[in-house]
Design a protein around this motif. Sequence first.
Motif, PDB file in Angstrom:
ATOM      1  N   ALA A 250       0.853  -1.191   0.000  1.00  0.00           N
ATOM      2  CA  ALA A 250       0.000   0.000   0.000  1.00  0.00           C
ATOM      3  C   ALA A 250       0.888   1.240   0.000  1.00  0.00           C
ATOM      4  CB  ALA A 250      -0.912   0.006   1.221  1.00  0.00           C
ATOM      5  N   PRO A 251       0.469   2.311  -0.711  1.00  0.00           N
ATOM      6  CA  PRO A 251       1.249   3.546  -0.717  1.00  0.00           C
ATOM      7  C   PRO A 251       1.212   4.219   0.646  1.00  0.00           C
ATOM      8  CG  PRO A 251      -0.838   3.893  -1.822  1.00  0.00           C
ATOM      9  CD  PRO A 251      -0.759   2.425  -1.529  1.00  0.00           C
ATOM     10  N   LEU A 252       2.359   4.699   1.104  1.00  0.00           N
ATOM     11  CA  LEU A 252       2.438   5.327   2.420  1.00  0.00           C
ATOM     12  C   LEU A 252       2.987   6.749   2.321  1.00  0.00           C
ATOM     13  CD1 LEU A 252       2.039   4.976   5.456  1.00  0.00           C
ATOM     14  CD2 LEU A 252       4.397   4.099   5.592  1.00  0.00           C
ATOM     15  N   VAL A 253       4.103   6.923   1.640  1.00  0.00           N
ATOM     16  CA  VAL A 253       4.751   8.221   1.502  1.00  0.00           C
ATOM     17  C   VAL A 253       4.856   8.560   0.013  1.00  0.00           C
ATOM     18  CG1 VAL A 253       6.822   9.565   2.012  1.00  0.00           C
ATOM     19  CG2 VAL A 253       6.031   7.822   3.638  1.00  0.00           C
ATOM     20  N   ASN A 254       4.763   9.840  -0.300  1.00  0.00           N
ATOM     21  CA  ASN A 254       4.884  10.330  -1.673  1.00  0.00           C
ATOM     22  C   ASN A 254       3.801   9.714  -2.565  1.00  0.00           C
ATOM     23  OD1 ASN A 254       5.691  11.645  -3.946  1.00  0.00           O
ATOM     24  ND2 ASN A 254       7.634  10.545  -4.177  1.00  0.00           N
ATOM     25  N   LYS A 255       2.558  10.092  -2.297  1.00  0.00           N
ATOM     26  CA  LYS A 255       1.439   9.622  -3.102  1.00  0.00           C
ATOM     27  C   LYS A 255       0.974  10.687  -4.101  1.00  0.00           C
ATOM     28  CE  LYS A 255      -1.088   8.691   0.497  1.00  0.00           C
ATOM     29  NZ  LYS A 255      -2.225   8.212   1.321  1.00  0.00           N
ATOM     30  N   ASN A 256       1.870  11.580  -4.485  1.00  0.00           N
ATOM     31  CA  ASN A 256       1.489  12.697  -5.349  1.00  0.00           C
ATOM     32  C   ASN A 256       0.964  12.222  -6.710  1.00  0.00           C
ATOM     33  OD1 ASN A 256       2.140  14.627  -3.440  1.00  0.00           O
ATOM     34  ND2 ASN A 256       4.256  14.817  -4.136  1.00  0.00           N
ATOM     35  N   ALA A 257       1.630  11.217  -7.269  1.00  0.00           N
ATOM     36  CA  ALA A 257       1.207  10.729  -8.589  1.00  0.00           C
ATOM     37  C   ALA A 257      -0.197  10.125  -8.503  1.00  0.00           C
ATOM     38  CB  ALA A 257       2.204   9.695  -9.104  1.00  0.00           C
ATOM     39  N   ILE A 258      -0.462   9.341  -7.447  1.00  0.00           N
ATOM     40  CA  ILE A 258      -1.773   8.731  -7.285  1.00  0.00           C
ATOM     41  C   ILE A 258      -2.838   9.807  -7.082  1.00  0.00           C
ATOM     42  CG2 ILE A 258      -3.142   7.155  -5.875  1.00  0.00           C
ATOM     43  CD1 ILE A 258      -0.605   5.661  -5.210  1.00  0.00           C
ATOM     44  N   LYS A 259      -2.523  10.821  -6.253  1.00  0.00           N
ATOM     45  CA  LYS A 259      -3.474  11.916  -6.017  1.00  0.00           C
ATOM     46  C   LYS A 259      -3.751  12.682  -7.313  1.00  0.00           C
ATOM     47  CE  LYS A 259      -2.204  12.702  -1.158  1.00  0.00           C
ATOM     48  NZ  LYS A 259      -1.595  13.659  -0.199  1.00  0.00           N
ATOM     49  N   ALA A 260      -2.697  12.912  -8.094  1.00  0.00           N
ATOM     50  CA  ALA A 260      -2.877  13.649  -9.353  1.00  0.00           C
ATOM     51  C   ALA A 260      -3.766  12.870 -10.315  1.00  0.00           C
ATOM     52  CB  ALA A 260      -1.510  13.926  -9.993  1.00  0.00           C
ATOM     53  N   ASN A 261      -3.546  11.563 -10.426  1.00  0.00           N
ATOM     54  CA  ASN A 261      -4.386  10.740 -11.304  1.00  0.00           C
ATOM     55  C   ASN A 261      -5.832  10.739 -10.829  1.00  0.00           C
ATOM     56  OD1 ASN A 261      -2.220  10.046 -12.939  1.00  0.00           O
ATOM     57  ND2 ASN A 261      -1.728   8.198 -11.771  1.00  0.00           N
ATOM     58  N   TYR A 262      -6.013  10.723  -9.511  1.00  0.00           N
ATOM     59  CA  TYR A 262      -7.361  10.726  -8.930  1.00  0.00           C
ATOM     60  C   TYR A 262      -8.079  12.044  -9.245  1.00  0.00           C
ATOM     61  CZ  TYR A 262     -10.920  10.895  -5.258  1.00  0.00           C
ATOM     62  OH  TYR A 262     -12.090  11.024  -4.570  1.00  0.00           O
ATOM     63  N   ARG A 263      -7.369  13.156  -9.066  1.00  0.00           N
ATOM     64  CA  ARG A 263      -7.980  14.463  -9.354  1.00  0.00           C
ATOM     65  C   ARG A 263      -8.270  14.609 -10.848  1.00  0.00           C
ATOM     66  NH1 ARG A 263      -4.322  16.306  -5.134  1.00  0.00           N
ATOM     67  NH2 ARG A 263      -2.712  16.680  -6.714  1.00  0.00           N
ATOM     68  N   SER A 264      -7.371  14.092 -11.683  1.00  0.00           N
ATOM     69  CA  SER A 264      -7.597  14.165 -13.134  1.00  0.00           C
ATOM     70  C   SER A 264      -8.815  13.344 -13.540  1.00  0.00           C
ATOM     71  CB  SER A 264      -6.358  13.656 -13.883  1.00  0.00           C
ATOM     72  OG  SER A 264      -5.249  14.509 -13.659  1.00  0.00           O
ATOM     73  N   ALA A 265      -8.964  12.148 -12.947  1.00  0.00           N
ATOM     74  CA  ALA A 265     -10.128  11.308 -13.254  1.00  0.00           C
ATOM     75  C   ALA A 265     -11.423  12.003 -12.838  1.00  0.00           C
ATOM     76  CB  ALA A 265      -9.992   9.953 -12.570  1.00  0.00           C
ATOM     77  N   SER A 266     -11.406  12.675 -11.682  1.00  0.00           N
ATOM     78  CA  SER A 266     -12.592  13.407 -11.227  1.00  0.00           C
ATOM     79  C   SER A 266     -12.928  14.554 -12.175  1.00  0.00           C
ATOM     80  CB  SER A 266     -12.369  13.935  -9.805  1.00  0.00           C
ATOM     81  OG  SER A 266     -12.166  12.879  -8.893  1.00  0.00           O
ATOM     82  N   ALA A 267     -11.893  15.282 -12.608  1.00  0.00           N
ATOM     83  CA  ALA A 267     -12.120  16.393 -13.537  1.00  0.00           C
ATOM     84  C   ALA A 267     -12.644  15.888 -14.878  1.00  0.00           C
ATOM     85  CB  ALA A 267     -10.819  17.180 -13.734  1.00  0.00           C
ATOM     86  N   GLN A 268     -12.129  14.764 -15.343  1.00  0.00           N
ATOM     87  CA  GLN A 268     -12.588  14.204 -16.612  1.00  0.00           C
ATOM     88  C   GLN A 268     -14.033  13.727 -16.509  1.00  0.00           C
ATOM     89  OE1 GLN A 268      -9.602  11.239 -17.321  1.00  0.00           O
ATOM     90  NE2 GLN A 268      -8.112  12.707 -18.115  1.00  0.00           N
ATOM     91  N   GLN A 269     -14.426  13.257 -15.323  1.00  0.00           N
ATOM     92  CA  GLN A 269     -15.815  12.850 -15.135  1.00  0.00           C
ATOM     93  C   GLN A 269     -16.738  14.066 -15.219  1.00  0.00           C
ATOM     94  OE1 GLN A 269     -17.941  13.387 -12.150  1.00  0.00           O
ATOM     95  NE2 GLN A 269     -19.611  12.284 -13.133  1.00  0.00           N
ATOM     96  N   ILE A 270     -16.312  15.174 -14.637  1.00  0.00           N
ATOM     97  CA  ILE A 270     -17.111  16.407 -14.713  1.00  0.00           C
ATOM     98  C   ILE A 270     -17.177  16.898 -16.164  1.00  0.00           C
ATOM     99  CG2 ILE A 270     -17.223  18.817 -13.970  1.00  0.00           C
ATOM    100  CD1 ILE A 270     -15.924  17.950 -11.335  1.00  0.00           C
ATOM    101  N   GLN A 271     -16.066  16.795 -16.869  1.00  0.00           N
ATOM    102  CA  GLN A 271     -16.065  17.149 -18.291  1.00  0.00           C
ATOM    103  C   GLN A 271     -17.071  16.309 -19.058  1.00  0.00           C
ATOM    104  OE1 GLN A 271     -11.969  16.654 -19.584  1.00  0.00           O
ATOM    105  NE2 GLN A 271     -11.735  18.844 -19.861  1.00  0.00           N
ATOM    106  N   ALA A 272     -17.100  15.011 -18.768  1.00  0.00           N
ATOM    107  CA  ALA A 272     -18.016  14.106 -19.462  1.00  0.00           C
ATOM    108  C   ALA A 272     -19.469  14.479 -19.194  1.00  0.00           C
ATOM    109  CB  ALA A 272     -17.742  12.665 -19.032  1.00  0.00           C
ATOM    110  N   VAL A 273     -19.759  14.938 -17.977  1.00  0.00           N
ATOM    111  CA  VAL A 273     -21.126  15.379 -17.653  1.00  0.00           C
ATOM    112  C   VAL A 273     -21.507  16.572 -18.525  1.00  0.00           C
ATOM    113  CG1 VAL A 273     -22.578  16.439 -15.877  1.00  0.00           C
ATOM    114  CG2 VAL A 273     -21.120  14.503 -15.294  1.00  0.00           C
ATOM    115  N   TYR A 274     -20.632  17.570 -18.572  1.00  0.00           N
ATOM    116  CA  TYR A 274     -20.924  18.756 -19.383  1.00  0.00           C
ATOM    117  C   TYR A 274     -21.057  18.399 -20.868  1.00  0.00           C
ATOM    118  CZ  TYR A 274     -19.917  21.696 -15.323  1.00  0.00           C
ATOM    119  OH  TYR A 274     -19.948  22.291 -14.096  1.00  0.00           O
TER     120      TYR A 274
END
Length: 476
Positions: free
Chosen positions: A357-381
């Motif tokens: 499990a990721p413990l330290v330095n999860k920036n890449a995972i967080k960035a992918n998560y935020r990008s996926a959320s933004a893309q979902q909002i884009q898909a709604v629009y």
Amino acid sequence: MNKIIKKSLAVAFVLVTAWGCKISQPAIKAENTSVPETYNQEKQFGQSEIPVWKEVFTDSNLIALIDTALSHNQELNILLQEISIANNEIQARKGEYLPFVNIQGGGGIDKVGRYTRDGVVEANHEIKEGKEFPEPLSDVMVGAFASWELDVWKKLRNAKKSAVFKYLSTVEGKNFMVTQLVAEIAGSYYELMALDNQLSILEQNIQIQKNALEIVKMQKQAAKVTELAVKRFEAEVAKNQSLIYDIRQQITETENRINFLVGRFPQPIQRNSAAFPDLVPNAIQSGLPSQLLANRPDIRQAELDLEAAKLDVKVAKANFYPQFRLTAGMGFQAFNPRYLLTTPESLIYSVAGDLVAPLVNKNAIKANYRSASAQQIQAVYNYERSILNGYIEVTNQLSKINNLDKSYALKSQQVAALTESISISNNLFKSARADYMEVLLTQRDALESKMELVETKMMQLNALVHVYQALGGGWN
């Protein structure tokens, strides 16, 4: 000892799971699929039953062109390969949550130093009494090894489902491309027929003007008009003759536009332009606006993209949670090939499990998560925009059909009146009761009205094409 190991694993599982659960829930935006109950038309249309394009466009030449385009259009064939790629992605995602089993074999020779750890072991231990380790020592191995990631958080299954939605989206994209292709070919075909009719009208008008020019020349010889009248008529004839070449160029370009859509090099387009004035657009029932959600491929494509985006958010969130992997292997290993299949002495096997499990330095995972959320909002629009665009397109085309019907009726009356006025003005001119400018302007107005009538007929047919496209037909 086993109890300690089990307790340790349980504690580790609880800790990493709790860590992963700290991640906030994805900002899933809900889509708005509401549409007005009607298209705001004076006349309400019944149930929308979109026929296949061959039932709407019955011209045999046009049908042949569309059939050829559906097989040879390069852009459509590119989309078909995109569908194949998306289908392969499904198979790839499906395979990720199944165990991976590999067959492995290998061999090598190893010579260790006498004063190394392995060298001491070899010097003081023998396989058989009176015989030391071979030098150099060979190693041969063959076996099967498996690894399996347990899909506890459904990350792999959601990724596979997302790939399925994306595949279906590409299919709907192809269907939407077919509607556009059918509409563009039909529109260009009607434009070509209209240009042929305009060319015929222009040639007929030039002949009328040449006849009037001869009359003016005779009038000049009789000293009833001046040279100015002759020159004005000559200029009018020359102007209309030059328009012939403009129309011919437009015909060439329109033919080649159709040839490009059909996927072939330039060649004449077969058509029956003489039947163009008698073409009457067939009525298409628009149905209810809510039916657009089921009929239009682009709206269905946007909906599928939205479903895929929602799953992608879940996949991105699952990356914060621990991964469970099992590994196992079984085979044979020996220092000499002749002992390789000797059992149980050469038999090897292993079973292991790990939790990461990721413990330290999860920036890449967080960035992918935020990008996926933004893309979902884009898909709604994008989905909501597709619905709005579809509704407006249908509304515009229904209004256009209604207005063009009224416009065509009035323009037909105008053409009939101006055509009759040509002979009247010629007779008045011959009897010196009208001057040459009245004859000239009457001929010019009659020509313009005839050309406009042809354009209106073309716009009527194109409105039929566009409303059929806007309602989602053509792709079956």
